[in-house]
Design an enzyme around this catalytic site. Structure first.
Site, PDB file in Angstrom:
ATOM      1  N   LYS A 196       0.859  -1.182   0.000  1.00  0.00           N
ATOM      2  CA  LYS A 196       0.000   0.000   0.000  1.00  0.00           C
ATOM      3  C   LYS A 196       0.893   1.228   0.000  1.00  0.00           C
ATOM      4  O   LYS A 196       1.681   1.436   0.931  1.00  0.00           O
ATOM      5  CB  LYS A 196      -0.912  -0.004   1.222  1.00  0.00           C
ATOM      6  CG  LYS A 196      -1.755   1.263   1.333  1.00  0.00           C
ATOM      7  CD  LYS A 196      -2.785   1.165   2.427  1.00  0.00           C
ATOM      8  CE  LYS A 196      -3.560   2.468   2.544  1.00  0.00           C
ATOM      9  NZ  LYS A 196      -4.576   2.405   3.596  1.00  0.00           N
ATOM     10  N   ARG A 206     -10.887   9.954   1.855  1.00  0.00           N
ATOM     11  CA  ARG A 206     -10.749  10.668   3.130  1.00  0.00           C
ATOM     12  C   ARG A 206     -11.857  11.704   3.283  1.00  0.00           C
ATOM     13  O   ARG A 206     -12.285  11.993   4.408  1.00  0.00           O
ATOM     14  CB  ARG A 206      -9.356  11.298   3.232  1.00  0.00           C
ATOM     15  CG  ARG A 206      -8.263  10.225   3.325  1.00  0.00           C
ATOM     16  CD  ARG A 206      -6.855  10.802   3.274  1.00  0.00           C
ATOM     17  NE  ARG A 206      -5.847   9.742   3.204  1.00  0.00           N
ATOM     18  CZ  ARG A 206      -4.556   9.971   3.002  1.00  0.00           C
ATOM     19  NH1 ARG A 206      -4.103  11.212   2.872  1.00  0.00           N
ATOM     20  NH2 ARG A 206      -3.709   8.960   2.938  1.00  0.00           N
ATOM     21  N   LYS A 223       1.199  10.128   5.378  1.00  0.00           N
ATOM     22  CA  LYS A 223       1.345   8.778   5.942  1.00  0.00           C
ATOM     23  C   LYS A 223       2.630   8.098   5.469  1.00  0.00           C
ATOM     24  O   LYS A 223       2.726   6.878   5.431  1.00  0.00           O
ATOM     25  CB  LYS A 223       0.104   7.953   5.581  1.00  0.00           C
ATOM     26  CG  LYS A 223      -1.197   8.547   6.122  1.00  0.00           C
ATOM     27  CD  LYS A 223      -2.384   7.602   5.955  1.00  0.00           C
ATOM     28  CE  LYS A 223      -3.642   8.189   6.598  1.00  0.00           C
ATOM     29  NZ  LYS A 223      -4.804   7.262   6.515  1.00  0.00           N
ATOM     30  N   GLU A 239       7.626  -6.812   1.284  1.00  0.00           N
ATOM     31  CA  GLU A 239       6.400  -6.714   2.095  1.00  0.00           C
ATOM     32  C   GLU A 239       5.501  -7.930   1.872  1.00  0.00           C
ATOM     33  O   GLU A 239       4.924  -8.480   2.810  1.00  0.00           O
ATOM     34  CB  GLU A 239       5.608  -5.451   1.705  1.00  0.00           C
ATOM     35  CG  GLU A 239       6.142  -4.156   2.286  1.00  0.00           C
ATOM     36  CD  GLU A 239       5.710  -3.954   3.736  1.00  0.00           C
ATOM     37  OE1 GLU A 239       5.008  -4.820   4.304  1.00  0.00           O
ATOM     38  OE2 GLU A 239       6.098  -2.922   4.319  1.00  0.00           O
ATOM     39  N   LYS A 254      -2.184  -1.522  -3.841  1.00  0.00           N
ATOM     40  CA  LYS A 254      -3.048  -0.345  -3.797  1.00  0.00           C
ATOM     41  C   LYS A 254      -2.211   0.908  -3.913  1.00  0.00           C
ATOM     42  O   LYS A 254      -1.184   0.986  -3.242  1.00  0.00           O
ATOM     43  CB  LYS A 254      -3.796  -0.375  -2.455  1.00  0.00           C
ATOM     44  CG  LYS A 254      -4.656   0.810  -2.173  1.00  0.00           C
ATOM     45  CD  LYS A 254      -5.240   0.665  -0.804  1.00  0.00           C
ATOM     46  CE  LYS A 254      -5.982   1.930  -0.472  1.00  0.00           C
ATOM     47  NZ  LYS A 254      -6.370   1.980   0.904  1.00  0.00           N
ATOM     48  N   SER A 280     -10.280   5.547  -4.646  1.00  0.00           N
ATOM     49  CA  SER A 280     -11.244   6.631  -4.827  1.00  0.00           C
ATOM     50  C   SER A 280     -10.795   7.673  -5.849  1.00  0.00           C
ATOM     51  O   SER A 280     -11.599   8.137  -6.655  1.00  0.00           O
ATOM     52  CB  SER A 280     -11.496   7.292  -3.472  1.00  0.00           C
ATOM     53  OG  SER A 280     -10.288   7.753  -2.896  1.00  0.00           O
ATOM     54  N   TYR A 319     -14.932   0.799  -6.958  1.00  0.00           N
ATOM     55  CA  TYR A 319     -16.195   1.526  -6.842  1.00  0.00           C
ATOM     56  C   TYR A 319     -17.018   1.399  -8.117  1.00  0.00           C
ATOM     57  O   TYR A 319     -18.177   1.775  -8.158  1.00  0.00           O
ATOM     58  CB  TYR A 319     -15.910   3.004  -6.528  1.00  0.00           C
ATOM     59  CG  TYR A 319     -15.086   3.165  -5.267  1.00  0.00           C
ATOM     60  CD1 TYR A 319     -15.666   3.015  -4.009  1.00  0.00           C
ATOM     61  CD2 TYR A 319     -13.706   3.407  -5.329  1.00  0.00           C
ATOM     62  CE1 TYR A 319     -14.908   3.126  -2.851  1.00  0.00           C
ATOM     63  CE2 TYR A 319     -12.941   3.513  -4.180  1.00  0.00           C
ATOM     64  CZ  TYR A 319     -13.547   3.369  -2.944  1.00  0.00           C
ATOM     65  OH  TYR A 319     -12.788   3.459  -1.803  1.00  0.00           O
TER      66      TYR A 319
HETATM   67  C1  PBG Z   1      -7.491   3.487   5.627  1.00  0.00           C
HETATM   68  C2  PBG Z   1      -7.733   3.321   4.176  1.00  0.00           C
HETATM   69  C3  PBG Z   1      -7.555   4.266   3.144  1.00  0.00           C
HETATM   70  C4  PBG Z   1      -8.043   3.690   1.979  1.00  0.00           C
HETATM   71  C5  PBG Z   1      -8.475   2.405   2.312  1.00  0.00           C
HETATM   72  N1  PBG Z   1      -8.262   2.184   3.672  1.00  0.00           N
HETATM   73  C6  PBG Z   1      -7.056   5.657   3.190  1.00  0.00           C
HETATM   74  C7  PBG Z   1      -5.690   5.930   3.637  1.00  0.00           C
HETATM   75  O1  PBG Z   1      -4.857   5.032   3.812  1.00  0.00           O
HETATM   76  O2  PBG Z   1      -5.408   7.100   3.861  1.00  0.00           O
HETATM   77  C8  PBG Z   1      -8.111   4.364   0.638  1.00  0.00           C
HETATM   78  C9  PBG Z   1      -9.130   3.816  -0.313  1.00  0.00           C
HETATM   79  C10 PBG Z   1      -9.487   4.732  -1.441  1.00  0.00           C
HETATM   80  O3  PBG Z   1      -8.902   5.806  -1.657  1.00  0.00           O
HETATM   81  O4  PBG Z   1     -10.424   4.369  -2.168  1.00  0.00           O
HETATM   82  N2  PBG Z   1      -6.291   3.077   6.123  1.00  0.00           N
END
Ligand code: PBG
Length: 329
Positions: A196, A206, A223, A239, A254, A280, A319
């Site tokens: 990720k 968010r 992050k 990982e 992701k 998203s 989505y």
């Molecule tokens: C939470 C999480 C996130 C997403 C999935 N789980 C956001 C992030 O890590 O800040 C993002 C999914 C998306 O953007 O569709 N840890």
């Protein structure tokens, strides 16, 4: 003799193209993310995610029934948590009667065979918008993992089929696996967000959950100390191997489209199912361009999910799932 090979023969018409097509999309490919909120009768459109909604438990139940009737058999749940319930310890995240725990039961009540996967990370529960506990500008690893394991257990108790840790702390897959085994949840699986990346494509998500990192002194604004650097490829393999060793049943890459090279590398390296999350921001880009008439929405959508599968995804988290299934049926 020229040309010696005529590859265009296999492209002459749709019949021959479909006969030799290597990648075919079906409802079985998809995992559907859903956003859950408190309330009744709520179907609240997310501004940066046109035609995507936050749902209360009752409308969630209608939604999963519809998904099931379309052949979509798995959902990934996220909750939007009331500000009053947020802290820096994940107190609400482990509440046996919290929104997530009730949402799991609501889905199972409405649609017992639906596979329920649940996000495990503290961000929707955190006053700081981080996936773990924050102290002196640092997201604590081991302390966060302890809470996340308890959170995972509470999801399993509520009926979640797969725990989906999305926090990127070290060792969390092992800790979660150990606790699930100890408490008798041997058949609860783990889909680990393995590769990720710290991505700018999570913005609309968010917004949906009001979970962005807050702007405060002593709170990291991004992050990057736990999610991966997008310049890295070998690290993704590292990982993945660790997550599988620690007990992940499914690994995830992701975001999706920008990371399909990583998907293919991991596919070539390991033999567990790979999930890809078309996030998203990827959804929002297609919607925005289509609204302006700059792109053909359906054509681009289908091309994108097909590319994700072609790269090696066994599971496409998207989505667009419902739209795609309606389009191809
Ligand atoms: C939470 C999480 C996130 C997403 C999935 N789980 C956001 C992030 O890590 O800040 C993002 C999914 C998306 O953007 O569709 N840890």
């Amino acid at each position: 003799m020229y040309p010696i090979k005529r590859n265009r023969r296999l492209r002459t018409n749709e019949a021959i193209r479909s006969l030799v097509r290597e990648t075919i999309i079906s409802p079985n490919d998809f995992l559907v993310p859903l956003f859950v909120v408190e309330g009744k009768g709520v179907k609240d459109e997310i501004p940066s995610m046109p035609n995507y909604f936050r749902l209360s438990l009752d409308t969630l139940q209608n939604e999963v029934k519809e998904l099931w009737s379309l052949g979509l058999k798995s959902v990934l749940l996220f909750v939007k948590v009331d500000d009053k319930l947020k802290d820096n310890k994940g107190t609400e995240a482990v509440n046996p009667n919290g929104l997530m725990q009730r949402a799991i039961k609501a889905v199972k009540d409405a649609c017992p065979d639906m596979i329920v996967m649940t996000d495990v990370a503290l961000d929707p529960y955190s006053i700081y918008g981080h996936d773990g506990i924050v102290e002196n500008g640092i997201i604590l690893n081991d302390e966060s993992v302890d809470v996340l394991s308890e959170m995972a257990l509470s999801h399993a108790v509520a009926g979640s089929d797969f725990i989906a840790p999305s926090d990127m702390n070290d060792g969390r897959t092992l800790k979660i696996r150990q606790l699930l085994e100890k408490e008798g949840y041997k058949n609860t699986g783990i889909m680990a967000y393995t590769a990720k990346y710290a991505s700018a494509f999570y913005g609309p998500f968010r917004d949906a959950l009001d979970s962005a990192p807050v702007d405060l002194v002593d709170v990291p604004k991004d992050k990057k100390t736990y999610q991966m650097d997008y310049g890295n490829r070998l690290e993704a393999i590292r990982e993945t191997l660790i997550d599988i060793e620690e007990g992940a049943d499914i690994v995830m890459v992701k975001p999706g489209l920008c990371y399909l090279d990583i998907v293919r590398e991991i596919k070539n390296e390991v033999n567990v199912p790979i999930a890809v999350y078309q996030v998203s921001g990827e959804y929002a880009m297609v919607k925005a361009a289509a609204e302006r008439g700059w792109l053909d929405h359906d054509a681009v959508m289908l091309e994108q999910v097909t590319a994700i599968k072609r790269a090696g995804a066994d599971i496409i988290t998207s989505y667009f799932a419902k739209d795609v299934v309606k389009l191809i049926s």
